[in-house]
Design a protein around this motif. Structure first.
Motif, PDB file in Angstrom:
ATOM      1  N   ALA A  22       0.837  -1.211   0.000  1.00  0.00           N
ATOM      2  CA  ALA A  22       0.000   0.000   0.000  1.00  0.00           C
ATOM      3  C   ALA A  22       0.867   1.255   0.000  1.00  0.00           C
ATOM      4  O   ALA A  22       0.607   2.216  -0.742  1.00  0.00           O
ATOM      5  CB  ALA A  22      -0.915  -0.014   1.216  1.00  0.00           C
ATOM      6  N   LYS A  23       1.932   1.241   0.826  1.00  0.00           N
ATOM      7  CA  LYS A  23       2.852   2.391   0.885  1.00  0.00           C
ATOM      8  C   LYS A  23       3.555   2.593  -0.450  1.00  0.00           C
ATOM      9  O   LYS A  23       3.725   3.722  -0.919  1.00  0.00           O
ATOM     10  CB  LYS A  23       3.893   2.185   1.991  1.00  0.00           C
ATOM     11  CG  LYS A  23       3.354   2.415   3.389  1.00  0.00           C
ATOM     12  CD  LYS A  23       4.418   2.195   4.432  1.00  0.00           C
ATOM     13  CE  LYS A  23       3.862   2.353   5.839  1.00  0.00           C
ATOM     14  NZ  LYS A  23       4.875   2.039   6.863  1.00  0.00           N
ATOM     15  N   LYS A  24       3.971   1.481  -1.085  1.00  0.00           N
ATOM     16  CA  LYS A  24       4.665   1.563  -2.367  1.00  0.00           C
ATOM     17  C   LYS A  24       3.737   2.158  -3.435  1.00  0.00           C
ATOM     18  O   LYS A  24       4.156   2.999  -4.238  1.00  0.00           O
ATOM     19  CB  LYS A  24       5.119   0.161  -2.793  1.00  0.00           C
ATOM     20  CG  LYS A  24       6.047   0.173  -4.006  1.00  0.00           C
ATOM     21  CD  LYS A  24       6.477  -1.239  -4.362  1.00  0.00           C
ATOM     22  CE  LYS A  24       7.362  -1.225  -5.610  1.00  0.00           C
ATOM     23  NZ  LYS A  24       7.738  -2.591  -6.028  1.00  0.00           N
ATOM     24  N   ALA A  25       2.460   1.723  -3.413  1.00  0.00           N
ATOM     25  CA  ALA A  25       1.488   2.242  -4.382  1.00  0.00           C
ATOM     26  C   ALA A  25       1.269   3.739  -4.192  1.00  0.00           C
ATOM     27  O   ALA A  25       1.183   4.500  -5.162  1.00  0.00           O
ATOM     28  CB  ALA A  25       0.168   1.491  -4.241  1.00  0.00           C
ATOM     29  N   GLU A  26       1.227   4.184  -2.919  1.00  0.00           N
ATOM     30  CA  GLU A  26       1.056   5.614  -2.626  1.00  0.00           C
ATOM     31  C   GLU A  26       2.245   6.419  -3.136  1.00  0.00           C
ATOM     32  O   GLU A  26       2.077   7.489  -3.722  1.00  0.00           O
ATOM     33  CB  GLU A  26       0.905   5.825  -1.107  1.00  0.00           C
ATOM     34  CG  GLU A  26      -0.484   5.493  -0.590  1.00  0.00           C
ATOM     35  CD  GLU A  26      -0.571   5.632   0.925  1.00  0.00           C
ATOM     36  OE1 GLU A  26       0.334   6.251   1.524  1.00  0.00           O
ATOM     37  OE2 GLU A  26      -1.540   5.116   1.509  1.00  0.00           O
ATOM     38  N   LYS A  27       3.464   5.896  -2.899  1.00  0.00           N
ATOM     39  CA  LYS A  27       4.671   6.584  -3.361  1.00  0.00           C
ATOM     40  C   LYS A  27       4.693   6.703  -4.883  1.00  0.00           C
ATOM     41  O   LYS A  27       5.032   7.750  -5.435  1.00  0.00           O
ATOM     42  CB  LYS A  27       5.931   5.831  -2.890  1.00  0.00           C
ATOM     43  CG  LYS A  27       6.307   6.115  -1.448  1.00  0.00           C
ATOM     44  CD  LYS A  27       7.589   5.411  -1.097  1.00  0.00           C
ATOM     45  CE  LYS A  27       7.965   5.632   0.372  1.00  0.00           C
ATOM     46  NZ  LYS A  27       9.181   4.897   0.737  1.00  0.00           N
ATOM     47  N   GLU A  28       4.328   5.604  -5.551  1.00  0.00           N
ATOM     48  CA  GLU A  28       4.310   5.614  -7.025  1.00  0.00           C
ATOM     49  C   GLU A  28       3.288   6.618  -7.546  1.00  0.00           C
ATOM     50  O   GLU A  28       3.534   7.335  -8.519  1.00  0.00           O
ATOM     51  CB  GLU A  28       3.993   4.217  -7.556  1.00  0.00           C
ATOM     52  CG  GLU A  28       5.170   3.256  -7.455  1.00  0.00           C
ATOM     53  CD  GLU A  28       4.816   1.843  -7.862  1.00  0.00           C
ATOM     54  OE1 GLU A  28       3.637   1.588  -8.214  1.00  0.00           O
ATOM     55  OE2 GLU A  28       5.716   0.971  -7.835  1.00  0.00           O
ATOM     56  N   LYS A  29       2.136   6.679  -6.881  1.00  0.00           N
ATOM     57  CA  LYS A  29       1.084   7.625  -7.295  1.00  0.00           C
ATOM     58  C   LYS A  29       1.562   9.067  -7.135  1.00  0.00           C
ATOM     59  O   LYS A  29       1.376   9.910  -8.017  1.00  0.00           O
ATOM     60  CB  LYS A  29      -0.174   7.386  -6.456  1.00  0.00           C
ATOM     61  CG  LYS A  29      -1.380   8.158  -6.940  1.00  0.00           C
ATOM     62  CD  LYS A  29      -2.584   7.878  -6.065  1.00  0.00           C
ATOM     63  CE  LYS A  29      -3.770   8.738  -6.487  1.00  0.00           C
ATOM     64  NZ  LYS A  29      -4.935   8.545  -5.605  1.00  0.00           N
TER      65      LYS A  29
END
Length: 202
Positions: free
Chosen positions: A32-39
Motif C-alpha cells: 500500500a505504501k509503495k502504491a502511494e509513493k508511485e502515485k
C-alpha cells in the motif's frame, strides 16, 4: 492378527507462507505504501511536464498556481532577486528582463538586485558593461548588503532563507541546487529563449 503397517508419506511437510507472501499483513502494508509513493511520483512527474511545457502564449498559468499554493508570502507585485549570470543569459537570448518576467508570471514584477551582484558585475570588467548598465536600471530595486565579502551566491541564499518573499532568478546550476533546499522559494531561469518558473520543492 498382525499389526497393520502404515505406508510412509514421502515429502509430507508442513505448509508455510514465504516471508514475501502478499497475504501477510506486513507485506500488505508495504504494498500500500509503495502504491502511494508511485502515485505521488506520477503526480509530480505530470506537474513537472505541465510546467516545463508552459509557453508565454499560455501565460504560464500552471506555473503560477504551483508555487502560490505553497508560499503565502508571495504575491503580486513579485520581487525577483536577480543573479549575475541571469542578466548575462538574458542578453545572450535577447530577452528584456522586466517584460520577460511579466510575460512568464502574468503580473507586475520588481527585479531586485543586491550590492554583491553589482560588485560581481563590476569585477567582470568592460566585457560585461551592458549587463552592468541593465543592473543599474532605475526600475530595479537595490538591496544593501551588510555582510563581509561580495560572493553573490552566499548572499542570495542567506537572503531567501531569512525572507521567503522573493523569486530567485539564476541560471547557475549549483546555486539552483542550493536554493531548492530552501522550502517555499521558486526559481526562474532561461530555457529556449524565454523565462521558465520552476515549481517548489516538496
Amino acid at each position: 492378527m498382525g499389526k497393520a503397517t502404515k505406508t510412509r508419506k514421502f515429502a509430507a511437510v508442513k505448509r508455510m507462507l514465504k516471508p514475501s507472501d502478499p497475504r501477510l499483513k506486513e507485506n500488505v502494508e508495504k504494498a500500500a505504501k509503495k502504491a502511494e509513493k508511485e502515485k505521488a511520483a506520477e503526480e509530480r512527474r505530470q506537474v513537472a511536464q505541465v510546467s516545463s511545457s508552459c509557453h508565454p502564449s499560455e501565460k504560464c498559468a500552471h506555473a503560477i498556481s504551483l508555487f502560490l499554493s505553497h508560499n503565502t508570502d508571495l504575491g503580486p507585485p513579485y520581487r525577483v532577486l536577480v543573479d549575475t549570470n541571469f542578466i548575462n543569459f538574458s542578453i545572450q537570448n535577447k530577452i528584456e528582463l522586466v517584460q520577460g518576467m511579466m510575460d512568464c508570471l502574468m503580473a507586475k514584477c520588481i527585479p531586485t538586485i543586491s550590492d554583491c551582484v553589482l560588485a560581481e558585475l563590476e569585477k567582470l570588467g568592460p566585457k560585461y558593461r551592458l549587463a552592468l548598465r541593465i543592473a543599474k536600471d532605475p526600475r530595479f530595486d537595490r538591496l544593501h548588503c551588510d555582510h563581509s565579502g561580495t560572493y553573490a551566491d552566499d548572499c542570495l541564499v542567506q537572503r531567501v532563507t531569512a525572507h521567503k518573499c522573493y523569486i530567485v532568478a539564476t541560471c547557475d546550476r549549483d546555486l539552483r541546487r542550493r536554493i531548492r533546499k530552501v522550502p517555499g522559494v521558486p526559481l526562474m531561469y532561461v530555457v529556449k529563449h524565454r523565462y521558465q518558473i520552476e515549481r517548489l520543492p516538496e
